[in-house]
Structures are given as C-alpha cells and as structure tokens.
Design a protein around this motif. Structure first.
Motif, short mmCIF file in Angstrom:
data_model
loop_
_atom_site.label_atom_id
_atom_site.label_comp_id
_atom_site.label_asym_id
_atom_site.label_seq_id
_atom_site.Cartn_x
_atom_site.Cartn_y
_atom_site.Cartn_z
N ALA A 101 98.46 10.84 36.35
CA ALA A 101 97.89 9.86 35.42
C ALA A 101 97.77 8.48 36.06
O ALA A 101 97.44 7.51 35.39
N GLY A 102 98.07 8.37 37.36
CA GLY A 102 97.89 7.12 38.07
C GLY A 102 99.13 6.27 38.28
O GLY A 102 99.06 5.19 38.83
N GLU A 103 100.29 6.74 37.84
CA GLU A 103 101.54 5.98 37.97
C GLU A 103 102.48 6.71 38.93
O GLU A 103 103.29 7.54 38.51
N GLY A 104 102.40 6.41 40.22
CA GLY A 104 103.15 7.15 41.23
C GLY A 104 104.52 6.62 41.57
O GLY A 104 105.24 7.23 42.36
N VAL A 105 104.91 5.49 41.01
CA VAL A 105 106.17 4.84 41.39
C VAL A 105 107.39 5.70 41.07
O VAL A 105 108.31 5.80 41.89
N VAL A 106 107.42 6.33 39.93
CA VAL A 106 108.58 7.14 39.54
C VAL A 106 108.75 8.31 40.50
O VAL A 106 109.87 8.58 40.97
N LEU A 107 107.66 8.97 40.84
CA LEU A 107 107.73 10.08 41.79
C LEU A 107 108.18 9.58 43.17
O LEU A 107 109.01 10.20 43.83
N ALA A 108 107.65 8.46 43.59
CA ALA A 108 108.01 7.90 44.89
C ALA A 108 109.51 7.59 44.95
O ALA A 108 110.18 7.91 45.93
N ALA A 160 105.82 7.92 50.11
CA ALA A 160 106.56 7.43 48.94
C ALA A 160 106.87 5.94 49.12
O ALA A 160 106.75 5.15 48.18
N TRP A 161 107.25 5.56 50.32
CA TRP A 161 107.50 4.14 50.59
C TRP A 161 106.23 3.32 50.38
O TRP A 161 106.25 2.24 49.80
N ARG A 162 105.08 3.84 50.83
CA ARG A 162 103.81 3.12 50.65
C ARG A 162 103.49 2.92 49.18
O ARG A 162 102.98 1.88 48.78
N VAL A 163 103.77 3.93 48.35
CA VAL A 163 103.53 3.81 46.92
C VAL A 163 104.39 2.68 46.35
O VAL A 163 103.90 1.83 45.61
N LEU A 164 105.67 2.66 46.71
CA LEU A 164 106.55 1.61 46.21
C LEU A 164 106.13 0.24 46.73
O LEU A 164 106.11 -0.73 45.98
#
Length: 186
Positions: A101-108, A160-164
């Motif tokens: 849904a476009g919110e990748g921070v939690v997964l990262a 994952a680091w890039r997403v954060l």
C-alpha cells in the motif's frame, strides 16, 4: 514489484517542484517546455528512492518461496537457521501488506530487527537456506548457494536501510539550505 501509489506521497515532490523549478502545483503539463519536463524528471528521481526501495524490498521477498503450504518447509528451515521469527510470513504479513500500500517503513524496521538479531553463524545458516531456495527457483547452477543467500541477505538489509533513510522527514528547503551552508563553510 511496485507498491501502490497514493497521491499524498507526492506532496514532497510538489514542494520541490515549486521550490526548485518555480512551478505552481496547478500548472498543466501542456505548459511545460522540454527543460521543464527534464527538471521534473530530475526532481522526481531524487524523491523516488523510498518508493523504489520499498518496491525492491517487496521484489526480494517475492523471490522466496510463497508463504503457502508449498513453501512451508522453506519458512520453517529459515526460522530454525536464522534463530528469528521476525521473518516468518505470519509475523511480516501486515508489514508486507502495508508496503504494498506504499508504506514500507514498518517492513524495513522489522527486517533490520531480524538481521540484527542473528548471530554470525545464524546468518551464514540462513543465507544457505535462502540461497538453496533461490538456486532452485532462479536456476543459478554455477553459483554457490551460500553466496546467493548472502548476497540476497545483504541486499535485503541495505534496501531496508534505504527505505528507512528515505523516510526521513527533514528534507525541506530550510533543511537543505542549512545543509548547504554547513558544507560550504568547510
């Protein structure tokens, strides 16, 4: 694999277009010359890192066996070898759906927690399990499964680091000016 796009995600881009190119948000594309389109492309590319990284994170997970009955053995072996339950489908399902849904921070964050929790021997063992699955599905007969798995884990961790990192909320004209002023005095 791309996450769903939501118009509110482009708000920082709109601000940058207004600031960098002097374009009002209601200006139509028909009013732009080639230089204006090129400027939009440059600013959009600079702002797409988090979106692209979230898509890449989902693509990495999609390369693994699906979390169905057929992939049960893989996920069980991954849990045993890694020593962490953070990566189990039941534990990352909501985070994956939020990423779609476009919110990748939690997964990262969850991925980085899982990687951080692994000891070096557990990481090696997890890489072997992952590499085996990837070698079978992607047909990499000339590469060692340990190498494939370690590359996949490194890519997952860095993505994952890039997403954060891309999610930081301080990238605004005032912050950019402060950054420029700090570095121009060096």
């Amino acid at each position: 694999m791309l996450p769903q796009f939501h118009p509110h995600l482009s708000d920082p881009l709109v601000g940058q277009l207004e600031h960098q190119l002097g374009l009002p948000p209601q200006r139509g594309a028909g009013d732009l010359d080639v230089q204006g389109v090129a400027g939009i492309a440059v600013v959009a590319a600079a702002h797409s890192d988090g979106y692209a990284a979230t898509g890449h994170l989902l693509g990495l997970l999609a390369a693994l066996p699906s979390p169905t009955k057929a992939g049960e053995r893989f996920w069980s072996e991954l849990w045993r070898s890694s020593g962490t339950a953070y990566l189990l489908p039941a534990n990352i399902k909501n985070a994956v759906l939020r990423s779609l849904a476009g919110e990748g921070v939690v997964l990262a964050r969850q991925i980085l927690s899982a990687v951080d929790e692994m000891t070096p021997p557990q990481r090696v063992a997890a890489a072997e399990v992952i590499g085996q699955a990837l070698a079978e599905s992607d047909h990499f007969p000339d590469l060692k499964t340990q190498v494939i798995g370690e590359l996949w884990l490194r890519d997952l961790e860095l993505t994952a680091w890039r997403v954060l990192h891309a999610d930081r909320r301080f990238d605004d004209p005032t912050g950019r000016k402060a950054f420029f002023d700090a570095w121009s005095g060096v």
